[in-house]
Motif scaffolding. Structure first.
Motif, short mmCIF file in Angstrom:
data_model
loop_
_atom_site.label_atom_id
_atom_site.label_comp_id
_atom_site.label_asym_id
_atom_site.label_seq_id
_atom_site.Cartn_x
_atom_site.Cartn_y
_atom_site.Cartn_z
N GLY A 393 12.06 -44.77 5.00
CA GLY A 393 12.78 -43.51 5.01
C GLY A 393 14.17 -43.70 4.46
O GLY A 393 14.70 -44.82 4.39
N ASN A 394 14.81 -42.58 4.07
CA ASN A 394 16.15 -42.66 3.50
C ASN A 394 17.17 -43.21 4.48
O ASN A 394 18.19 -43.76 4.07
N TYR A 395 16.93 -43.07 5.78
CA TYR A 395 17.86 -43.62 6.77
C TYR A 395 18.05 -45.12 6.58
O TYR A 395 19.12 -45.67 6.87
N ALA A 396 17.00 -45.81 6.11
CA ALA A 396 17.08 -47.25 5.93
C ALA A 396 18.10 -47.64 4.87
O ALA A 396 18.62 -48.76 4.87
N LEU A 397 18.39 -46.72 3.95
CA LEU A 397 19.36 -47.02 2.89
C LEU A 397 20.75 -47.28 3.45
O LEU A 397 21.56 -47.97 2.83
N PHE A 398 21.05 -46.74 4.63
CA PHE A 398 22.36 -46.98 5.22
C PHE A 398 22.49 -48.44 5.64
O PHE A 398 23.54 -49.07 5.42
N ALA A 399 21.45 -48.99 6.22
CA ALA A 399 21.49 -50.41 6.56
C ALA A 399 21.53 -51.26 5.30
O ALA A 399 22.29 -52.23 5.20
N HIS A 400 20.72 -50.90 4.32
CA HIS A 400 20.65 -51.70 3.09
C HIS A 400 21.96 -51.63 2.30
O HIS A 400 22.34 -52.60 1.64
#
Length: 567
Positions: A393-400
């Motif tokens: 999900g796009n939320y994972a891009l914040f961690a990445h």
């Protein structure tokens, strides 16, 4: 090895697992493999059974174990529905190149081919998503099949093996010798290949090193760091393989693939030599095979991969090297440049790292809670060896985008993009390293695909911290929808439970955060609770849905799409 003795199939199989070094099995119990469950009773001193709530969660935990350790993660499921539930983890292990063994109960051979209760032909079902699928039809061949499963799962390109266990095989008895523990096969680069690599490096003006894949060790990582330093190479990590190179190293250039920053994309486009180590350079890493073009890359390409069949399959390399990452790293540790690395090369390394660090400052976002600041706070308030897990999900891009990963075991992320992965992976990480801080990033939809595995965290006293990104919609699909069909939103939103209350039913700690100023104290409380009580702590993040990804809004995607349509 002990002398051959008579045992039933379940006893033979579990003893082989012990010999092969298995220390944990993930399972949802089923009557189809009852002798194996009984046999585990006699091996509690060496093998811990982890009782899961659903087979996809069990499979994900086994897959994460394979990523963490390099040894096959072992999962047991019952036939039919159990196997189909677990198939998502097998697919993940295949595309992520993770060693894993799935044991599936099967109807007895006396009932086979009658469509008996829950009968499936597993060779056909798993044939394209596993390295090897077999059925053990004779009790006395169990040691042979198990030993081969470990060898296949770890050799060449690692991946999943599926073994079906007919009931009569498990209940049957045999006098058979055990097999010795498997030996992993390593493929190393030849001296000729290393000479050619040295020549290509000497002639390159804009080289780039791309690392990824599986099988990395701390020693191999240090050797690759030294290689990059000596030859003046900026280093990127392949899509969702952020742990493969220390993100705090001065040669680090960033995360390559979907969502990468423009400066990094341009750097790879303009490279005259790309050295890809351990990564297939799949669709996500190459942004649809455009960053490195298929079949003929514009850059000179050195492709290092453990499976010779992969070399030349998608990309035509200038220099193919059939080697695993450990052997390649050991080999290049002995290489040194023939002449001092140029000032231009060192300037490029410094510039690449500076571009990466510049992007580490939190971007603006709409609403009272800025997820960019949330991710930066997590980065700055967990130890360097903390494990961050995500699903899809796009939320994972914040961690990445913001977290700095520092080596093996600090990131668990499915490159296949499968949802529901984050929580089971966090559980597996905490089981493997109880003293390590583990934080799971989970979208509200992604989390609900396996939230029942909170029961595992409760049962085994696992103090993980879960951040649930609650925007009430399938955000990634909404972003695609706005890009392709702007303003026509349908079938993408949903109502959510009170996640912060739900975790309390599992004896955990839960809070809601919807403002920037509230996150830091809430995160501190969550960490303190998880460490003190050894139970899960959850923070539900309620934020403006328009802030879909770092520096990206849904309204901006829609406006750009409408402008294209009217142009």
């Amino acid at each position: 090895m002990s002398a051959p003795r008579e045992r039933n199939g379940g006893q033979i199989l579990v003893e082989q697992l012990r010999i092969q070094g298995t220390k944990r099995v993930f399972l949802v119990p089923g009557e189809s493999y009852l002798p194996c469950i009984d046999a585990l009773y006699d091996h509690q001193d060496a093998i811990t059974p982890i009782v899961c709530r659903q087979e996809s969660g069990a499979g994900y935990m086994a897959e994460a174990y394979g990523k963490l350790t390099g040894e096959p993660g072992v999962c047991f499921v019952t036939r039919g529905p159990g196997a189909t539930n677990a198939s998502i983890a097998v697919h993940t292990a295949f595309q992520d190149s993770t060693p894993m063994i799935l044991f599936v109960g099967q109807v007895g051979n006396d009932f086979y081919e009658r469509e008996a209760f829950q009968e499936i032909d597993y060779r056909r079902m798993f044939g394209q998503m596993a390295k090897w699928v077999a059925q053990i039809d004779r009790t006395d061949r169990i040691p042979e099949f198990v030993a081969r499963a470990y060898a296949v799962a770890t050799s060449g390109r690692p991946g999943p093996v599926v073994l079906a266990l007919p009931e009569d095989t498990l209940w049957g008895r045999a006098t058979v010798a055990d097999m010795p523990r498997y030996e992993r096969v390593h493929g190393a680069p030849t001296p000729v290949a290393l000479d050619k690599l040295s020549t290509l490096l000497a002639g390159a003006k804009r080289p780039f090193l791309l690392v990824g894949g599986s099988g990395w060790t701390p020693t191999a990582m240090r050797q690759i760091e030294g290689f990059a330093e000596r030859f003046g190479l900026p280093v990127g990590v392949a899509w969702r393989r952020l742990e493969c190179f220390d993100n705090g190293h001065p040669n680090f250039a960033g995360h390559v693939g979907w969502g990468m920053v423009d400066a990094l994309r341009q750097r790879i486009h303009e490279a005259d030599l790309v050295i890809a180590v351990g990564t297939r350079m799949g669709e996500a890493t190459t942004e649809g095979y455009t960053l490195v073009e298929s079949p003929q890359p514009r850059q000179k390409l050195v492709h290092v991969y453990p499976d010779p069949d992969e070399l030349g399959r998608v990309f035509r390399p200038t220099l193919p090297i059939a080697a695993d990452v450990v052997s390649f790293a050991a080999a290049v540790a002995q290489l040194s440049p023939a002449q001092t690395v140029s000032r231009e090369a060192m300037t490029a390394v410094t510039a690449a790292n500076a571009n990466f660090l510049a992007e580490q400052e939190p971007k603006d976002a709409p609403g009272a809670l800025n997820l960019n600041r949330v991710a930066c706070h997590v980065r700055d308030h967990v130890p360097d060896d903390a494990c961050i897990t995500v699903g899809a999900g796009n939320y994972a891009l914040f961690a990445h985008a913001y977290h700095r990963f520092h080596g093996v075991g600090t990131s668990l992320a499915p490159t296949v993009g499968s949802m529901g992965y984050g929580l089971p992976a966090a559980i597996s990480a905490k089981l493997e390293n109880p003293s390590r801080t583990v934080v799971c990033y989970a979208g509200d939809g992604c989390f609900q695909m396996n939230l029942q595995e909170l029961g595992v965290a409760m049962q085994y006293r696992l103090g993980i911290v879960i951040l649930v990104f609650n925007n009430g919609m399938w955000g990634t699909i909404r972003a695609h929808q706005e890009r392709e069909f702007p303003g026509r939103t349908i079938a993408l939103g949903f109502d959510n439970p009170e996640f912060s209350q739900l975790v309390k039913a599992y004896h955990g700690h839960g809070e809601v955060v919807d403002r920037d100023e509230d996150f830091a104290p809430a995160f501190a409380r969550a960490l303190e609770f998880a460490n003190r009580e050894q139970l899960p702590a959850l923070i539900e993040l309620r934020y403006e849905p328009d802030g879909i990804a770092p520096g990206v809004t849904l309204s901006g995607i829609r406006a750009a799409a409408l402008a294209r349509q009217s142009a």
